[in-house]
Scaffold this motif. Structure first.
Motif, PDB file in Angstrom:
ATOM      1  N   THR A 159      -6.660   9.292 -13.591  1.00 20.34           N
ATOM      2  CA  THR A 159      -5.236   9.120 -13.296  1.00 20.34           C
ATOM      3  C   THR A 159      -4.582  10.460 -13.001  1.00 20.34           C
ATOM      4  N   MET A 160      -3.733  10.476 -11.984  1.00 21.29           N
ATOM      5  CA  MET A 160      -2.919  11.658 -11.661  1.00 21.29           C
ATOM      6  C   MET A 160      -1.449  11.274 -11.750  1.00 21.29           C
ATOM      7  N   VAL A 161      -0.679  12.114 -12.406  1.00 23.45           N
ATOM      8  CA  VAL A 161       0.773  11.959 -12.434  1.00 23.45           C
ATOM      9  C   VAL A 161       1.343  12.965 -11.439  1.00 23.45           C
ATOM     10  N   LEU A 162       2.021  12.457 -10.426  1.00 19.62           N
ATOM     11  CA  LEU A 162       2.631  13.302  -9.406  1.00 19.62           C
ATOM     12  C   LEU A 162       4.138  13.260  -9.594  1.00 19.62           C
ATOM     13  N   ASN A 163       4.724  14.410  -9.909  1.00 18.43           N
ATOM     14  CA  ASN A 163       6.173  14.537 -10.069  1.00 18.43           C
ATOM     15  C   ASN A 163       6.729  15.033  -8.747  1.00 18.43           C
ATOM     16  N   ILE A 164       7.592  14.233  -8.136  1.00 14.74           N
ATOM     17  CA  ILE A 164       8.034  14.499  -6.767  1.00 14.74           C
ATOM     18  C   ILE A 164       9.549  14.658  -6.735  1.00 14.74           C
ATOM     19  N   GLY A 191       0.831  -1.191   0.000  1.00 15.34           N
ATOM     20  CA  GLY A 191       0.000   0.000   0.000  1.00 15.34           C
ATOM     21  C   GLY A 191       0.868   1.244   0.000  1.00 15.34           C
ATOM     22  N   LEU A 192       0.399   2.289  -0.672  1.00 18.91           N
ATOM     23  CA  LEU A 192       1.129   3.559  -0.632  1.00 18.91           C
ATOM     24  C   LEU A 192       1.113   4.101   0.787  1.00 18.91           C
ATOM     25  N   LYS A 193       2.190   4.704   1.197  1.00 22.06           N
ATOM     26  CA  LYS A 193       2.290   5.344   2.510  1.00 22.06           C
ATOM     27  C   LYS A 193       1.815   6.781   2.386  1.00 22.06           C
ATOM     28  N   ASP A 194       1.191   7.282   3.444  1.00 21.91           N
ATOM     29  CA  ASP A 194       0.763   8.668   3.426  1.00 21.91           C
ATOM     30  C   ASP A 194       1.987   9.576   3.310  1.00 21.91           C
ATOM     31  N   PHE A 195       1.774  10.764   2.812  1.00 15.92           N
ATOM     32  CA  PHE A 195       2.856  11.736   2.668  1.00 15.92           C
ATOM     33  C   PHE A 195       2.303  13.131   2.846  1.00 15.92           C
ATOM     34  N   LYS A 196       3.212  14.061   3.093  1.00 14.24           N
ATOM     35  CA  LYS A 196       2.911  15.486   3.101  1.00 14.24           C
ATOM     36  C   LYS A 196       3.924  16.143   2.189  1.00 14.24           C
ATOM     37  N   LEU A 197       3.427  16.710   1.089  1.00 12.95           N
ATOM     38  CA  LEU A 197       4.269  17.381   0.110  1.00 12.95           C
ATOM     39  C   LEU A 197       3.655  18.734  -0.193  1.00 12.95           C
ATOM     40  N   VAL A 198       4.403  19.612  -0.848  1.00 14.05           N
ATOM     41  CA  VAL A 198       3.951  20.970  -1.121  1.00 14.05           C
ATOM     42  C   VAL A 198       3.850  21.179  -2.627  1.00 14.05           C
ATOM     43  N   ASN A 199       2.716  21.723  -3.073  1.00 14.32           N
ATOM     44  CA  ASN A 199       2.545  21.996  -4.496  1.00 14.32           C
ATOM     45  C   ASN A 199       3.057  23.402  -4.827  1.00 14.32           C
ATOM     46  N   ASP A 250      -5.595  13.440  -0.673  1.00 19.86           N
ATOM     47  CA  ASP A 250      -6.050  14.362  -1.723  1.00 19.86           C
ATOM     48  C   ASP A 250      -6.243  13.661  -3.072  1.00 19.86           C
ATOM     49  N   TYR A 251      -5.680  12.484  -3.223  1.00 17.33           N
ATOM     50  CA  TYR A 251      -5.752  11.751  -4.494  1.00 17.33           C
ATOM     51  C   TYR A 251      -6.547  10.453  -4.347  1.00 17.33           C
ATOM     52  N   LYS A 252      -7.307  10.359  -3.281  1.00 18.66           N
ATOM     53  CA  LYS A 252      -8.084   9.155  -2.989  1.00 18.66           C
ATOM     54  C   LYS A 252      -8.995   8.806  -4.176  1.00 18.66           C
ATOM     55  N   GLY A 253      -9.010   7.523  -4.539  1.00 15.41           N
ATOM     56  CA  GLY A 253      -9.859   7.055  -5.629  1.00 15.41           C
ATOM     57  C   GLY A 253      -9.275   7.234  -7.022  1.00 15.41           C
ATOM     58  N   LYS A 254      -8.065   7.771  -7.105  1.00 14.30           N
ATOM     59  CA  LYS A 254      -7.391   7.985  -8.399  1.00 14.30           C
ATOM     60  C   LYS A 254      -6.273   6.961  -8.584  1.00 14.30           C
ATOM     61  N   LYS A 255      -6.031   6.596  -9.829  1.00 14.65           N
ATOM     62  CA  LYS A 255      -4.816   5.852 -10.151  1.00 14.65           C
ATOM     63  C   LYS A 255      -3.686   6.870 -10.090  1.00 14.65           C
ATOM     64  N   LEU A 256      -2.544   6.454  -9.572  1.00 16.38           N
ATOM     65  CA  LEU A 256      -1.427   7.384  -9.411  1.00 16.38           C
ATOM     66  C   LEU A 256      -0.167   6.870 -10.095  1.00 16.38           C
ATOM     67  N   VAL A 257       0.528   7.797 -10.736  1.00 15.79           N
ATOM     68  CA  VAL A 257       1.884   7.566 -11.211  1.00 15.79           C
ATOM     69  C   VAL A 257       2.761   8.507 -10.406  1.00 15.79           C
ATOM     70  N   LEU A 258       3.596   7.949  -9.544  1.00 10.72           N
ATOM     71  CA  LEU A 258       4.554   8.758  -8.788  1.00 10.72           C
ATOM     72  C   LEU A 258       5.857   8.747  -9.571  1.00 10.72           C
TER      73      LEU A 258
END
Length: 165
Positions: free
Chosen positions: A77-82, A23-31, A41-49
């Protein structure tokens, strides 16, 4: 700890990245608007980290472009660039490059993303930055694919990652 290379020279990371079924771990990041974002904030979405050292390197910038083009408009789908880049640099980069289908997130403020994802480079020239990693998760936050690119200067395997969306 995982071993990668940077310009052919060995470097280590802080641990092993999440694997299929985790499972993905929770995180706190800044946009770029300086808002705190969490996994919720991305609950229910497919994610690409798409995790990388810095938008100011060629391969990192290319991976952002590739995921923007290939997955940024995929359904649910959300693409998150981290990265650890400052949100100002991330905003400048996206504006200059015309990127609208991905979200940039920075670990500069909380510096805790690595606790759950083990991406931090612990020695060598990029010590303290994140290694190049791609994680794909389903709508339930379960990892479907993960890749830690063995050489930081190498692109991720886009095709393999995107097959798991």
């Amino acid at each position: 700890m995982a071993q990668i290379t940077l310009g052919g020279k060995p470097a280590n990371t802080s641990g092993n990245i999440p694997q299929k079924g985790d499972g993905l771990k929770d995180f706190k990041l800044v946009n770029p608007s300086m808002e705190t974002k969490t996994l919720n904030d991305y609950k229910g979405k497919k994610l690409v980290l798409n995790i990388f050292p810095s938008v100011d390197t060629g391969i990192c910038a290319k991976s952002v472009h590739e995921f923007n083009k290939r997955a940024g408009s995929a359904d649910n789908t959300m693409v998150l660039n981290i990265s650890k880049d400052l949100p100002f640099a991330q905003k400048r980069f996206c504006g200059a490059e015309g990127l609208e289908n991905v979200e940039m997130l920075s670990d500069y403020r909380f510096n805790q993303f690595d606790e759950g994802y083990h991406t931090q480079i612990t020695d060598g020239a990029f010590e303290g930055l994140m290694s190049r990693v791609v994680i794909v998760a389903d709508e339930n936050g379960t990892v479907q694919y993960s890749e830690q690119v063995p050489e930081v200067g190498q692109e991720p395997d886009y095709e393999s990652a995107l097959k798991h969306l």
